[in-house]
Write a protein that holds these residues in place. Structure first.
Motif, short mmCIF file in Angstrom:
data_model
loop_
_atom_site.label_atom_id
_atom_site.label_comp_id
_atom_site.label_asym_id
_atom_site.label_seq_id
_atom_site.Cartn_x
_atom_site.Cartn_y
_atom_site.Cartn_z
N ASN A 225 -8.61 2.24 2.93
CA ASN A 225 -8.25 2.74 1.60
C ASN A 225 -7.55 4.10 1.65
OD1 ASN A 225 -9.39 0.59 0.00
ND2 ASN A 225 -11.41 1.34 0.61
N ASN A 226 -7.58 4.75 2.81
CA ASN A 226 -6.97 6.07 2.98
C ASN A 226 -5.94 6.02 4.10
OD1 ASN A 226 -8.79 7.20 1.03
ND2 ASN A 226 -10.39 7.31 2.61
N TYR B 5 -2.42 6.71 -0.97
CA TYR B 5 -3.55 6.55 -0.05
C TYR B 5 -3.78 7.91 0.58
CZ TYR B 5 -2.89 1.62 -0.86
OH TYR B 5 -2.78 0.40 -1.47
N LYS C 208 0.80 -1.21 0.00
CA LYS C 208 0.00 0.00 0.00
C LYS C 208 0.83 1.26 0.00
CE LYS C 208 -3.80 2.17 2.53
NZ LYS C 208 -4.73 2.04 3.65
N ASP D 156 -11.98 5.91 6.77
CA ASP D 156 -11.58 4.69 6.06
C ASP D 156 -10.05 4.59 6.03
OD1 ASP D 156 -11.60 2.33 4.67
OD2 ASP D 156 -12.10 3.25 2.72
#
Length: 601
Positions: A208-209, A129, A15, A202
């Protein structure tokens, strides 16, 4: 530990990428204000030790919080590479949820016009992200504690900035960016705090962030109460060579452009100069005023004392100023005097600047001029220095010359007259110089001729025409000298210096031509008809009365011309240099040899 967590997350979801190209933006910010907070987050900075608070309201709360920055992610905005504070996705636990992590400033005085300034950025990565940060203000003087929950903000109800509120991949700066917030909406002066809130929905390891943000160079400045400073005088005019005193007032501290930190200074400018004074009543709150000091050139009045003769008018002329005034009341540059003793004062003026000189007129009688010579008697061709002295300011000479000193080289006896001048007064003096002729030195030789044979032995040289003599190249002080004839043929110089009873000297030089004479029978002929003419000869010589071999030899016995003649022959001798030669005859029939000395002119 932080690095391991980042690496763990990368391995699990690929990520976050932490390989950064660091690009630091730098901005200079100078304000005329009072700085009350200036935090650079120097490495090993302690929030609690500096009056700051940290509160993590993330759900669920993770292992991370606000922490010291790391150059392995990116370097600080300023200072050392780790000199910033940071927050990241570890603020939230391992499940998907919201991040709300507060970094709260110490208590501050809040007023309208104050400025909050900070720099922030996020980390670069292959997969972005999105990050988000809010800047909040509380007008409460409390501890700044906030109830739990990701949406709770406590008393921090004023939103000053919301960076990347939409959580886009391009909304948060990837390089250090400076944000400036001007405080408004404050009534009077209140006590409160600011909060930097890492606020991401989130977020977390599995969200996702959220990635990594840094904050650096947080400053809070109050608007200044600018002092009113006064410089007295507001401007100054001085003459060159003088000083000016400048007084400052209205502030607590002072700094002049000269470097002085006193309220007043004394300056000594050589040309017109503008000086500045910066005054401050509150640290960081300054104002600057200037004052011009105009320098006017002090006139350099030039005038000379004068000596004149009684009844002879003279002009006194001043220069170096733009206007003049005399103690006589005259306002011209020049005044006249009729030849009477007097003292005058003249003042020259250049605007505000003046200069005064005093000049006198002296009246004298005819001048007494002294005159001496380095000698009164000189040998012809030598020089004499004549020197005049006395009260004169200039001299002239007859028959020639100028100045107090005159160097002459007379050829015959002469009388010089000098005239000394001082104003219109003058005086004269004379001096006679005797010129002695040089002795006429001559030398006679006992040989009676300058051409002698190398085997002649000695000759006697006799000098005349002087009192004493000095010979060269050997040392002798006699008038008669015996010289040994050189054994080698050639031309030799013999010099003598003769000095007469007046000490005058002259030189004489004689050249001796030494020739090889051995075996020469100059006048032996076997036939009265044998002739060689002319002798001395020049370009040719005529031979008659012989048939046979004729040779012409130099003084060293070297044959220069050789030819066979019959009764009569003209020999071209243009190739021979001037000098002594020997003509040798060989008669074939009689088998006799005759040698004769000949001379080419």
């Amino acid at each position: 530990m932080l690095y391991l967590l980042l690496l763990f997350r990368k391995l699990r979801k690929m990520k976050k990428a932490n390989l950064l190209f660091v690009f630091i933006m730098f901005r200079c910010f100078v304000c005329n204000s009072q700085i009350v907070l200036n935090e650079a987050f120097t490495n090993s900075w302690s929030p609690s030790g500096s009056g700051w608070l940290i509160q993590n309201n993330s759900s669920p709360i993770g292992t991370g919080t606000w922490f010291q920055g790391a150059a392995t992610t990116f370097s600080a905005y300023s200072g050392g590479p780790n000199d910033y504070y940071a927050c990241n996705y570890t603020s939230q636990g391992n499940t998907v949820g919201g991040i709300s992590n507060f970094l709260i400033t110490p208590t501050l005085s809040l007023v309208n016009g104050a400025i909050l300034k900070f720099a922030t950025r996020t980390a670069t990565a292959t997969n972005i992200y999105p990050d988000r940060m809010q800047v909040l203000m509380s007008q409460s003087s409390g501890t700044g504690a906030i109830n739990s929950g990701t949406t709770s903000v406590g008393t921090f109800t004023t939103l000053l900035a919301d960076i990347n509120s939409s959580l886009t991949t391009t909304g948060y700066p990837l390089v250090w960016t400076v944000y400036t917030q001007t405080i408004t909406g404050i009534t009077g002066t209140v006590t409160g705090r600011f909060a930097f809130r890492y606020f991401v929905e989130d977020g977390g390891i599995n969200g996702n962030n959220s990635n990594f943000i840094g904050i650096d160079e947080v400053t809070y400045t109050l608007p200044c109460a600018t002092p009113t400073i006064v410089i007295n005088p507001a401007s100054a005019n001085i003459c060159s060579g003088n000083t000016a005193t400048l007084f400052g007032s209205g502030a607590t501290t002072y700094t002049w452009s000269t470097g002085a930190t006193t309220p007043s200074i004394v300056v000594f400018p050589t040309a017109s100069t503008v000086y500045s004074l910066t005054g401050s009543s509150t640290p960081g709150c300054n104002i600057t005023k200037t004052v011009a000091v105009t320098v006017t050139l002090t006139p350099n009045v030039a005038i000379s004392n004068v000596t004149t003769c009684a009844g002879t008018s003279v002009i006194l002329s001043a220069s170096g100023a733009t206007s003049y005034s005399w103690n006589t009341g005259a306002t011209t540059a020049a005044i006249s005097n009729t030849g009477t003793p007097a003292t005058y004062t003249v003042t020259g003026n250049n605007g505000i600047c003046v200069n005064t000189k005093t000049v006198s007129v002296s009246v004298g009688s005819n001048l007494s001029v002294g005159l001496v010579g380095s000698t009164s008697s000189v040998c012809a061709g030598s020089s004499v220095t004549l020197t005049a002295s006395g009260p004169a300011t200039s001299y002239s000479w007859l028959p020639s010359g100028s100045g107090a000193s005159n160097v002459i080289s007379p050829t015959t006896g002469v009388t010089y007259t000098v005239t000394g001048l001082n104003g219109s007064c003058f005086g004269t003096n004379t001096i006679a110089i005797t010129v002695n002729a040089l002795p006429i030195v001559s030398v006679t030789l006992s040989s009676g001729t300058n051409t002698i044979c190398s085997n002649q032995g000695t000759i006697t040289t006799t000098a005349s025409g002087a009192l004493t003599y000095t010979w060269s190249p050997f040392i002798s002080n006699n008038s008669i000298v015996t010289v040994t004839t050189p054994s080698l043929a050639g031309t030799y110089s013999l010099g003598v210096k003769g000095t007469d009873s007046q000490g005058c000297s002259n030189n004489y030089s004689v050249s001796l031509h030494v020739v090889f004479c051995s075996g020469v029978e100059e006048n032996v002929f076997w036939d009265k008809n044998l002739k060689a003419y002319p002798n001395p000869f020049n370009e040719r010589i005529t031979i008659s009365g012989i048939s046979g071999l004729v040779e012409i030899m130099d003084v060293h016995g070297q044959i220069q011309i050789s030819l066979t003649v019959k009764e009569f022959h003209i020999i071209n001798t243009s190739c021979l240099p001037s000098g002594v030669y020997f003509l040798r005859f060989k008669d074939y029939s009689a088998e006799r040899i005759v040698t004769k000395k000949i001379v080419k002119e």
